[in-house]
Scaffold this motif. Structure first.
Motif, PDB file in Angstrom:
ATOM      1  N   UNK A 159      -9.396   5.510   4.208  1.00 29.05           N
ATOM      2  CA  UNK A 159      -9.283   6.849   4.510  1.00 29.05           C
ATOM      3  C   UNK A 159      -9.309   7.456   5.844  1.00 29.05           C
ATOM      4  N   UNK A 160      -8.387   8.286   6.136  1.00 28.54           N
ATOM      5  CA  UNK A 160      -8.319   8.819   7.455  1.00 28.54           C
ATOM      6  C   UNK A 160      -8.429  10.524   7.131  1.00 28.54           C
ATOM      7  N   UNK A 161      -8.357  11.116   8.024  1.00 28.81           N
ATOM      8  CA  UNK A 161      -8.659  12.656   8.077  1.00 28.81           C
ATOM      9  C   UNK A 161      -7.476  13.288   7.201  1.00 28.81           C
ATOM     10  N   UNK A 162      -6.340  12.812   7.287  1.00 29.86           N
ATOM     11  CA  UNK A 162      -5.345  13.621   6.616  1.00 29.86           C
ATOM     12  C   UNK A 162      -4.528  12.737   5.727  1.00 29.86           C
ATOM     13  N   UNK A 163      -4.819  11.312   5.835  1.00 30.25           N
ATOM     14  CA  UNK A 163      -3.942  10.463   5.006  1.00 30.25           C
ATOM     15  C   UNK A 163      -4.893   9.347   4.297  1.00 30.25           C
ATOM     16  N   UNK A 164      -4.681   8.983   3.214  1.00 28.55           N
ATOM     17  CA  UNK A 164      -5.364   7.655   2.411  1.00 28.55           C
ATOM     18  C   UNK A 164      -4.381   7.002   2.040  1.00 28.55           C
ATOM     19  N   UNK A 165      -4.825   5.590   2.071  1.00 35.94           N
ATOM     20  CA  UNK A 165      -3.885   4.370   1.532  1.00 35.94           C
ATOM     21  C   UNK A 165      -4.653   3.855   0.645  1.00 35.94           C
ATOM     22  N   UNK A 166      -3.873   3.632  -0.375  1.00 34.08           N
ATOM     23  CA  UNK A 166      -4.265   2.655  -1.665  1.00 34.08           C
ATOM     24  C   UNK A 166      -3.479   1.452  -2.148  1.00 34.08           C
ATOM     25  N   UNK A 167      -4.183   0.447  -2.455  1.00 34.88           N
ATOM     26  CA  UNK A 167      -3.234  -0.701  -2.604  1.00 34.88           C
ATOM     27  C   UNK A 167      -2.325  -0.349  -4.054  1.00 34.88           C
ATOM     28  N   UNK A 182       0.907  -1.278  -0.031  1.00 37.51           N
ATOM     29  CA  UNK A 182      -0.044   0.303   0.044  1.00 37.51           C
ATOM     30  C   UNK A 182       0.967   1.332   0.045  1.00 37.51           C
ATOM     31  N   UNK A 183       0.387   2.084  -0.491  1.00 33.24           N
ATOM     32  CA  UNK A 183       1.094   3.548  -0.478  1.00 33.24           C
ATOM     33  C   UNK A 183       0.117   4.663  -0.058  1.00 33.24           C
ATOM     34  N   UNK A 184       0.589   5.559   0.740  1.00 34.94           N
ATOM     35  CA  UNK A 184      -0.367   6.599   1.241  1.00 34.94           C
ATOM     36  C   UNK A 184      -0.127   7.797   0.384  1.00 34.94           C
ATOM     37  N   UNK A 185      -1.061   8.749   0.411  1.00 32.47           N
ATOM     38  CA  UNK A 185      -1.081  10.315  -0.319  1.00 32.47           C
ATOM     39  C   UNK A 185      -0.002  10.981   0.340  1.00 32.47           C
ATOM     40  N   UNK A 186       0.817  10.534   1.275  1.00 38.49           N
ATOM     41  CA  UNK A 186       1.890  11.038   1.788  1.00 38.49           C
ATOM     42  C   UNK A 186       3.336  10.444   1.486  1.00 38.49           C
ATOM     43  N   UNK A 187       3.051   9.675   0.355  1.00 37.23           N
ATOM     44  CA  UNK A 187       4.094   8.971  -0.149  1.00 37.23           C
ATOM     45  C   UNK A 187       4.802   7.717   0.867  1.00 37.23           C
ATOM     46  N   UNK A 188       4.274   7.432   1.775  1.00 42.13           N
ATOM     47  CA  UNK A 188       4.627   6.054   2.807  1.00 42.13           C
ATOM     48  C   UNK A 188       4.236   4.877   2.168  1.00 42.13           C
ATOM     49  N   UNK A 189       4.965   3.982   2.519  1.00 47.51           N
ATOM     50  CA  UNK A 189       4.781   2.431   2.045  1.00 47.51           C
ATOM     51  C   UNK A 189       4.385   1.589   3.246  1.00 47.51           C
ATOM     52  N   UNK A 190       3.422   0.609   3.164  1.00 48.76           N
ATOM     53  CA  UNK A 190       3.052  -0.474   4.296  1.00 48.76           C
ATOM     54  C   UNK A 190       2.866  -1.436   3.252  1.00 48.76           C
ATOM     55  N   UNK A 191       2.974  -2.632   4.146  1.00 50.93           N
ATOM     56  CA  UNK A 191       2.710  -3.946   3.558  1.00 50.93           C
ATOM     57  C   UNK A 191       2.068  -5.034   4.401  1.00 50.93           C
ATOM     58  N   UNK A 192       1.203  -5.654   3.891  1.00 52.58           N
ATOM     59  CA  UNK A 192       0.473  -6.547   4.612  1.00 52.58           C
ATOM     60  C   UNK A 192       1.072  -8.059   3.962  1.00 52.58           C
ATOM     61  N   UNK A 193       1.790  -8.922   4.974  1.00 56.08           N
ATOM     62  CA  UNK A 193       2.068 -10.150   4.375  1.00 56.08           C
ATOM     63  C   UNK A 193       0.963 -11.326   4.855  1.00 56.08           C
ATOM     64  N   UNK A 194       0.379 -11.803   3.765  1.00 55.64           N
ATOM     65  CA  UNK A 194      -0.811 -12.928   4.134  1.00 55.64           C
ATOM     66  C   UNK A 194       0.068 -14.124   4.329  1.00 55.64           C
TER      67      UNK A 194
END
Length: 193
Positions: free
Chosen positions: A180-188, A42-54
């Motif tokens: 979606x959060x107040x100031x941050x959105x994450x998208x796949x 996932x990438x946020x609109x603040x250019x951060x990355x996060x990962x979920x490992x199934x």
């Protein structure tokens, strides 16, 4: 003696009937749109990355009650994962992204949604019929269009928290698309098989 035998057989019948569980049908398990070994980036609109490992799909007893004399078994499947702690810079193992369970002939779907700095506190456990009745929305991420997206809105519980999530997006065919959060959105960003 005959009455005793009849009462005994009837008691055994009642015990077996009460301890019988409910099994998931193949149609129920289609709501888990993963094999269980994917990596979701996932990438946020603040250019951060996060990962979920199934890490797999496991069975569980959705009716588990440690104090019950009669142990009903209600079948459930859980999509296990390793994911970010929503409050600290670390990963949690042995978590669940979502589950499907069958209890008293009703099927339920549940979600446990969070990413880095974000946590969905809302009602994310519902009857499968209520989930099906949520309107399908269209969502575009990059150049890909998803047209079977369910938008799950949060209640206002814990709205004052910094990691509060207003809503998350779940594609029936592709799974977790973002939040979606107040100031941050994450998208796949991508799914790695």
């Amino acid at each position: 003696m005959k009455k005793f035998k009849l009462i005994y057989i009837f008691s055994i019948f009642i015990l077996v009937l009460l301890s019988c569980g409910t099994k998931l049908r193949k149609d129920d398990t289609k709501y888990i749109p993963y094999n269980g070994d994917e990596i979701l980036v996932f990438q946020s609109n603040q250019n951060e990355l996060d990962t979920i490992f199934l890490t797999g799909i496991s069975k569980f007893n959705a009716c588990y009650d440690p104090l019950s004399l009669l142990k009903p078994v209600c079948e459930g499947n859980s999509l296990s994962c390793k994911r970010s702690d929503p409050n600290y810079d670390r990963y949690f193992t042995d978590k669940s992204l979502m589950s499907i369970s069958k209890i008293k002939n009703e099927t339920f779907i549940g979600f446990d949604i969070n990413l880095r700095y974000s946590w969905f506190y809302g009602k994310a456990y519902m009857n499968i019929e209520n989930f099906k009745n949520l309107p399908n929305s269209e969502m575009k991420i990059g150049d890909k269009i998803f047209n079977d997206v369910k938008i799950i809105e949060a209640d206002n519980k814990y709205i004052e928290r910094d990691n509060y999530v207003k809503r998350f997006y779940w594609s029936v065919s592709h799974g977790f698309l973002g939040l979606d959060q107040r100031n941050r959105n994450w998208r796949l960003l991508k799914i790695i098989n």
